[in-house]
Design an enzyme around this catalytic site. Structure first.
Site, PDB file in Angstrom:
ATOM      1  N   LYS A  38      54.681  51.438  31.763  1.00 17.86           N
ATOM      2  CA  LYS A  38      53.641  52.482  31.708  1.00 17.86           C
ATOM      3  C   LYS A  38      52.302  51.918  32.193  1.00 17.86           C
ATOM      4  O   LYS A  38      52.139  50.691  32.312  1.00 17.86           O
ATOM      5  CB  LYS A  38      53.525  52.998  30.267  1.00 17.86           C
ATOM      6  CG  LYS A  38      53.143  51.934  29.239  1.00 17.86           C
ATOM      7  CD  LYS A  38      53.418  52.404  27.805  1.00 17.86           C
ATOM      8  CE  LYS A  38      53.030  51.325  26.807  1.00 17.86           C
ATOM      9  NZ  LYS A  38      53.465  51.656  25.433  1.00 17.86           N
ATOM     10  N   TYR A 252      20.219  42.335  32.718  1.00 20.01           N
ATOM     11  CA  TYR A 252      19.653  43.556  32.138  1.00 20.01           C
ATOM     12  C   TYR A 252      19.197  43.321  30.701  1.00 20.01           C
ATOM     13  O   TYR A 252      19.915  42.717  29.898  1.00 20.01           O
ATOM     14  CB  TYR A 252      20.695  44.682  32.130  1.00 20.01           C
ATOM     15  CG  TYR A 252      20.876  45.351  33.474  1.00 20.01           C
ATOM     16  CD1 TYR A 252      19.815  46.029  34.089  1.00 20.01           C
ATOM     17  CD2 TYR A 252      22.098  45.315  34.118  1.00 20.01           C
ATOM     18  CE1 TYR A 252      19.989  46.648  35.313  1.00 20.01           C
ATOM     19  CE2 TYR A 252      22.281  45.940  35.346  1.00 20.01           C
ATOM     20  CZ  TYR A 252      21.218  46.599  35.939  1.00 20.01           C
ATOM     21  OH  TYR A 252      21.384  47.209  37.148  1.00 20.01           O
TER      22      TYR A 252
HETATM   23  C1  PLP Z   1      54.147  50.551  24.868  1.00 18.89           C
HETATM   24  C2  PLP Z   1      55.407  50.736  24.112  1.00 18.89           C
HETATM   25  C3  PLP Z   1      56.391  49.738  24.085  1.00 18.89           C
HETATM   26  C4  PLP Z   1      56.157  48.348  24.624  1.00 18.89           C
HETATM   27  O1  PLP Z   1      55.409  47.649  23.666  1.00 18.89           O
HETATM   28  P1  PLP Z   1      54.898  46.134  23.904  1.00 18.89           P
HETATM   29  O2  PLP Z   1      54.201  45.805  22.647  1.00 18.89           O
HETATM   30  O3  PLP Z   1      54.005  46.181  25.086  1.00 18.89           O
HETATM   31  O4  PLP Z   1      56.107  45.320  24.137  1.00 18.89           O
HETATM   32  C5  PLP Z   1      57.611  50.031  23.489  1.00 18.89           C
HETATM   33  N1  PLP Z   1      57.837  51.241  22.924  1.00 18.89           N
HETATM   34  C6  PLP Z   1      56.907  52.209  22.897  1.00 18.89           C
HETATM   35  C7  PLP Z   1      57.209  53.498  22.247  1.00 18.89           C
HETATM   36  C8  PLP Z   1      55.655  51.992  23.475  1.00 18.89           C
HETATM   37  O5  PLP Z   1      54.723  52.951  23.419  1.00 18.89           O
END
Ligand code: PLP
Length: 362
Positions: A38, A252
């Site tokens: 993702k 800044y």
């Molecule tokens: C993002 C996510 C993962 C992966 O988690 P990590 O901690 O990055 O390994 C797995 N399952 C779900 C439902 C997620 O939202």
């Protein structure tokens, strides 16, 4: 390192990425390991990331958004692709692109059941996150009506750990127990462990692993040495160096003032590159093993670094055009995250679009 335009250079090692997937798979050799890609492959670029993971052996991928899934379908025509955010488009649209929703409520399950034939989908059961998935009331209803599961072709029952990176947290075992009892009542395979969950041991592995962040080199076992290979480096060239007398403000709102004559380097790295203002007056870049502090505010395109602690008798001083390391062998994503009071996920997914990106398979 040379480049013509003096931009910061983000180098992504796709071979290390593939090796990380294989290493996670080896933690539970008999349980297929999926890959969570993702948010543009945790910020590293979905196309090269997905191809490297596929080449390493991954066949089942998770994204958050339907649009991410459509994009991934073009990149990996034969992959299994699941959409974590649920039935967020028409069921027909999922079928047309051969995508599987992660059904997050009984209503979504029933909507999937209205299709003419069972179709691939996962079912998310909330065991303690209170975020997505069937809640306790819906789970009780499902246990009375297990026939609803017949709408699902080759499903995984899914749940997600809230505190997997804290092995001593009792919520892990609680969630695991609840998942196990749901699995034995519903008699379907289970996808449960995220990156850190994999390292909680075999009880947590069930029938599919579901890691994300560890693939990209972050440490899934905080407080222990990182078992993963680093995937990302970020090197930032020096645009200009100035000598300041004592008592001069930098940046800044003059949040830092030289307390002695100082050498200040300016580099092209700013909050418009995803380098948060929270790094202002915190954290370091590295030059040949030496940590150099960020001084003053992070601005939109630039950051200022104090080089004054470098001792010329110990080696060459950095010059305009030389690169300082922000991420690499001397500073992991976890370490940089720590110094800005955030987590590696945030550092990775904030990596900006203006860096020169190099994908290396070495
Ligand atoms: C993002 C996510 C993962 C992966 O988690 P990590 O901690 O990055 O390994 C797995 N399952 C779900 C439902 C997620 O939202």
């Amino acid at each position: 390192m040379t480049t013509s335009s003096l931009r910061s250079v983000l180098t992504i090692n796709t071979q290390a990425l593939g090796a990380n997937w294989q290493q996670l798979q080896a933690e539970a050799p008999h349980v297929p390991c999926a890959a969570v890609v993702k948010a543009d492959g945790y910020g590293l670029g979905i196309a090269p990331v997905a191809r490297a993971l596929w080449q390493a052996g991954a066949r089942f991928f998770y994204v958050a958004h339907f649009e991410e899934a459509l994009r991934l379908r073009d990149i990996l025509p034969d992959a299994e692709i699941a959409v974590l955010n649920g039935l967020v488009a028409e069921p027909r649209a999922f079928l047309e692109a051969r995508l599987r929703p992660v059904l997050n409520s009984l209503d979504q399950l029933k909507a999937w059941g209205a299709l003419p034939a069972p179709a691939p989908a996962n079912l998310h059961l909330d065991t303690g996150m209170a975020r997505l998935g069937l809640d306790d009331r819906e789970q009780a209803e499902l246990l009375e009506r297990p026939d609803l599961l017949q709408a699902l072709d080759r499903p995984f029952l899914m749940s997600h750990l809230a505190s997997a990176e804290e092995p001593e947290n009792p919520s892990n075992a609680d969630q695991c127990t609840q998942m196990r009892s749901l699995a034995s009542a519903l008699e379907r395979p289970v996808s449960f462990a995220n990156s850190s969950g994999i390292f909680l041991g075999p009880d947590y592995h069930f029938d599919q692993l579901r890691p994300g962040v560890a693939l990209y080199g972050a440490n899934p076992t905080p407080n222990q040495s990182n078992p993963m290979r680093a995937v990302v480096r970020l090197d930032c060239p020096i645009l200009q160096i100035r000598e300041l007398p004592s008592g001069r403000p930098v940046g800044y709102n003059a949040t830092w003032t030289s307390e002695r004559p100082s050498r200040i380097a300016t580099i092209p790295l700013g909050y418009a590159d995803g380098f948060s203002r929270h790094h202002s007056n915190r954290g370091h870049l590295y030059w040949r093993g030496h940590a150099l502090p960020i001084v003053g505010r992070v601005s939109m395109d630039l950051v200022t670094i104090d080089l004054s602690a470098l001792d010329p008798s110990q080696g060459p001083l950095p010059q305009v055009g030389d690169y300082l390391e922000l991420l690499g062998p001397q500073q992991s994503v976890d370490l940089l995250a720590q110094s800005a009071h955030t987590i590696a996920y945030d550092i990775l997914t904030s990596l900006g679009a203006r860096y020169e990106r190099r994908y290396e398979a070495a």
